[in-house]
Design a protein around this motif. Structure first.
Motif, PDB file in Angstrom:
ATOM      1  N   GLY A  25       0.816  -1.213   0.000  1.00 24.68           N
ATOM      2  CA  GLY A  25       0.000   0.000   0.000  1.00 24.68           C
ATOM      3  C   GLY A  25       0.842   1.251   0.000  1.00 24.68           C
ATOM      4  N   SER A  26       0.173   2.390   0.022  1.00 29.18           N
ATOM      5  CA  SER A  26       0.844   3.689   0.053  1.00 29.18           C
ATOM      6  C   SER A  26       0.219   4.554   1.126  1.00 29.18           C
ATOM      7  N   VAL A  27       1.038   5.379   1.744  1.00 25.68           N
ATOM      8  CA  VAL A  27       0.548   6.332   2.733  1.00 25.68           C
ATOM      9  C   VAL A  27      -0.095   7.506   2.002  1.00 25.68           C
ATOM     10  N   VAL A  28      -1.285   7.889   2.436  1.00 21.63           N
ATOM     11  CA  VAL A  28      -1.986   9.037   1.866  1.00 21.63           C
ATOM     12  C   VAL A  28      -2.540   9.892   2.996  1.00 21.63           C
ATOM     13  N   SER A  29      -2.894  11.109   2.659  1.00 20.90           N
ATOM     14  CA  SER A  29      -3.563  11.970   3.641  1.00 20.90           C
ATOM     15  C   SER A  29      -5.068  11.903   3.398  1.00 20.90           C
ATOM     16  N   ASP A  30      -5.801  11.781   4.485  1.00 17.53           N
ATOM     17  CA  ASP A  30      -7.252  11.744   4.370  1.00 17.53           C
ATOM     18  C   ASP A  30      -7.846  13.149   4.380  1.00 17.53           C
ATOM     19  N   ASN A 161      -5.542  24.577   7.887  1.00 19.12           N
ATOM     20  CA  ASN A 161      -5.082  23.657   8.935  1.00 19.12           C
ATOM     21  C   ASN A 161      -3.564  23.475   8.798  1.00 19.12           C
ATOM     22  N   ASP A 162      -2.969  22.858   9.789  1.00 16.68           N
ATOM     23  CA  ASP A 162      -1.544  22.522   9.697  1.00 16.68           C
ATOM     24  C   ASP A 162      -1.341  21.521   8.564  1.00 16.68           C
ATOM     25  N   GLY A 163      -0.162  21.544   7.951  1.00 22.26           N
ATOM     26  CA  GLY A 163       0.093  20.580   6.890  1.00 22.26           C
ATOM     27  C   GLY A 163       1.385  20.869   6.159  1.00 22.26           C
ATOM     28  N   VAL A 164       1.557  20.187   5.047  1.00 17.71           N
ATOM     29  CA  VAL A 164       2.749  20.352   4.219  1.00 17.71           C
ATOM     30  C   VAL A 164       2.308  20.692   2.793  1.00 17.71           C
ATOM     31  N   ILE A 165       3.044  21.584   2.139  1.00 18.98           N
ATOM     32  CA  ILE A 165       2.753  21.951   0.755  1.00 18.98           C
ATOM     33  C   ILE A 165       3.337  20.871  -0.150  1.00 18.98           C
ATOM     34  N   VAL A 166       2.473  20.123  -0.812  1.00 23.24           N
ATOM     35  CA  VAL A 166       2.953  19.037  -1.679  1.00 23.24           C
ATOM     36  C   VAL A 166       3.009  19.459  -3.140  1.00 23.24           C
ATOM     37  N   LEU A 188      -0.826  16.305   7.645  1.00 23.54           N
ATOM     38  CA  LEU A 188      -0.017  15.179   8.105  1.00 23.54           C
ATOM     39  C   LEU A 188      -0.573  14.520   9.364  1.00 23.54           C
ATOM     40  N   SER A 189      -1.587  15.127   9.964  1.00 15.72           N
ATOM     41  CA  SER A 189      -2.158  14.550  11.185  1.00 15.72           C
ATOM     42  C   SER A 189      -3.253  13.528  10.882  1.00 15.72           C
ATOM     43  N   ARG A 190      -3.616  13.406   9.608  1.00 13.47           N
ATOM     44  CA  ARG A 190      -4.689  12.470   9.232  1.00 13.47           C
ATOM     45  C   ARG A 190      -4.205  11.544   8.118  1.00 13.47           C
ATOM     46  N   LEU A 191      -3.117  10.821   8.419  1.00 11.88           N
ATOM     47  CA  LEU A 191      -2.542   9.902   7.446  1.00 11.88           C
ATOM     48  C   LEU A 191      -3.208   8.532   7.534  1.00 11.88           C
ATOM     49  N   LYS A 243      -8.868   1.352   3.245  1.00 10.07           N
ATOM     50  CA  LYS A 243      -8.090   2.368   3.938  1.00 10.07           C
ATOM     51  C   LYS A 243      -7.852   1.903   5.367  1.00 10.07           C
ATOM     52  N   ILE A 244      -6.636   2.179   5.848  1.00 15.87           N
ATOM     53  CA  ILE A 244      -6.239   1.687   7.164  1.00 15.87           C
ATOM     54  C   ILE A 244      -5.708   2.838   8.005  1.00 15.87           C
ATOM     55  N   GLU A 245      -6.289   3.022   9.168  1.00 13.23           N
ATOM     56  CA  GLU A 245      -5.744   3.962  10.158  1.00 13.23           C
ATOM     57  C   GLU A 245      -4.591   3.263  10.867  1.00 13.23           C
ATOM     58  N   PHE A 246      -3.562   4.022  11.230  1.00 13.43           N
ATOM     59  CA  PHE A 246      -2.429   3.385  11.896  1.00 13.43           C
ATOM     60  C   PHE A 246      -1.749   4.360  12.846  1.00 13.43           C
ATOM     61  N   ASP A 247      -1.019   3.808  13.792  1.00 12.77           N
ATOM     62  CA  ASP A 247      -0.260   4.588  14.758  1.00 12.77           C
ATOM     63  C   ASP A 247       1.144   4.794  14.205  1.00 12.77           C
ATOM     64  N   HIS A 248       1.504   6.051  13.870  1.00 11.73           N
ATOM     65  CA  HIS A 248       2.829   6.282  13.279  1.00 11.73           C
ATOM     66  C   HIS A 248       3.915   6.457  14.331  1.00 11.73           C
ATOM     67  N   LYS A 249       3.560   6.350  15.599  1.00  9.40           N
ATOM     68  CA  LYS A 249       4.523   6.365  16.705  1.00  9.40           C
ATOM     69  C   LYS A 249       5.489   7.555  16.629  1.00  9.40           C
ATOM     70  N   GLU A 250       4.937   8.707  16.260  1.00  5.16           N
ATOM     71  CA  GLU A 250       5.691   9.961  16.186  1.00  5.16           C
ATOM     72  C   GLU A 250       6.839   9.909  15.184  1.00  5.16           C
ATOM     73  N   LYS A 251       6.783   8.954  14.256  1.00  6.23           N
ATOM     74  CA  LYS A 251       7.766   8.905  13.167  1.00  6.23           C
ATOM     75  C   LYS A 251       7.369   9.917  12.089  1.00  6.23           C
ATOM     76  N   SER A 252       8.351  10.355  11.314  1.00  8.36           N
ATOM     77  CA  SER A 252       8.095  11.334  10.245  1.00  8.36           C
ATOM     78  C   SER A 252       7.575  10.620   9.004  1.00  8.36           C
ATOM     79  N   VAL A 253       6.303  10.254   9.055  1.00  9.85           N
ATOM     80  CA  VAL A 253       5.667   9.556   7.937  1.00  9.85           C
ATOM     81  C   VAL A 253       5.076  10.593   6.980  1.00  9.85           C
ATOM     82  N   TYR A 254       5.274  10.375   5.677  1.00  9.04           N
ATOM     83  CA  TYR A 254       4.783  11.321   4.683  1.00  9.04           C
ATOM     84  C   TYR A 254       3.954  10.602   3.624  1.00  9.04           C
ATOM     85  N   PRO A 255       3.016  11.323   3.014  1.00 13.48           N
ATOM     86  CA  PRO A 255       2.237  10.731   1.923  1.00 13.48           C
ATOM     87  C   PRO A 255       3.147  10.238   0.804  1.00 13.48           C
ATOM     88  N   GLY A 256       2.786   9.100   0.222  1.00 17.40           N
ATOM     89  CA  GLY A 256       3.562   8.533  -0.878  1.00 17.40           C
ATOM     90  C   GLY A 256       4.503   7.428  -0.452  1.00 17.40           C
TER      91      GLY A 256
END
Length: 265
Positions: A25-30, A161-166, A188-191, A243-256
């Motif tokens: 799968g791939s990480v995406v923002s909801d 909202n907070d986020g990253v410019i993609v 990035l808070s709703r991955l 779609k799967i919700e997951f705990d990113h454990k404060e890691k720097s996870v990014y879409p893609g």
């Protein structure tokens, strides 16, 4: 013989209960937003670049205000003209009312005709109507001014909202067009992780089912939960999207980012 048969049954039960489905799968923002402007105009200040982390309310870009400034000057002219018309009608009404009061005194002394008196009364009535119309025109002009001034707040596009410019699809000096995305903001808070599963494996999943998740590039191993099962299958592959919700454990996870999902049935 009975022992062998029992052992075969136990092995079969174990193999059935130990079914594992591994998906890619791939990480995406909801919560991805395509930022656009309400009004057309040239970009005079592009405040962000691709990859920038932004906070809620932070300026993304600003549109030149020359057209609105021209509209404001036009409205100010309209207000001045409406107020001038009101003042002129009010002055005429005051003069007619003064003259009418004098004619009423003269009429009691039979010094003016009834016709002259009635003409002044009619003129006073008409001028009162003209004053009301002029007052309404002033109010309309002031409301138009407020409407124009309200447009200024839409010239500065800020992050909702907070986020990253993609993605940034416009630069300073270029024309911003209503409805055309200029900046894409990802929350990035709703991955979530998106994957596809075959229709034959649908029987092994359900909403809320816990799964194992791994993001190899980060060495992240965590747990997730199936939050959506999209019922529209791909007619070419006969696969369904989940779609799967997951705990990113404060890691720097990014879409893609690439992710692996293990579903134990």
């Amino acid at each position: 013989m009975k022992k062998i048969f029992a052992l075969m049954i136990a092995v079969l039960i174990t193999s059935v209960s130990a079914i594992e489905i591994e998906l890619s799968g791939s990480v995406v923002s909801d919560n991805q937003k395509m930022m656009t402007s309400r009004y057309m105009g040239f970009i005079k200040n592009m405040a962000v670049s691709e990859g920038d982390i932004v906070k809620k309310g932070q300026l993304l870009y600003e549109i030149d205000s020359k057209e609105i400034e021209a509209a404001e000057r036009q409205v100010d002219l309209g207000i001045s003209q409406a107020r001038l018309a009101l003042q002129m009608n009010q002055n005429q009404l005051n003069n007619v009312l003064t003259n009418l009061a004098r004619h009423k005194r003269l009429y009691k002394k039979n010094m003016v005709s009834k016709y002259e008196l009635e003409q002044l009364e009619l003129a006073a009535k008409n001028l009162k109507d003209m004053v009301k119309i002029a007052e309404e025109q002033v109010n309309q002009a002031l409301a138009k001014k407020e409407e124009v001034l309200n447009q200024y707040q839409y010239l500065k596009i800020t992050a909702p909202n907070d986020g990253v410019i993609v993605a940034k699809r416009i630069n300073e000096g270029e024309m911003a067009i209503p409805g055309m995305p200029a900046v894409i903001l990802t929350d990035l808070s709703r991955l979530k992780i998106v994957a596809e599963i075959s229709e034959t494996q649908l029987k092994y999943i359900s909403l809320g089912k816990e799964v194992e998740v791994e993001v190899p590039s980060l060495g992240l191993k965590t747990t997730g939960k199936i939050s959506s099962i999209i019922p529209n299958s791909n007619p070419m592959t006969h696969k369904f999207k989940i779609k799967i919700e997951f705990d990113h454990k404060e890691k720097s996870v990014y879409p893609g980012m690439y992710a692996k999902i293990i579903i134990k049935a």
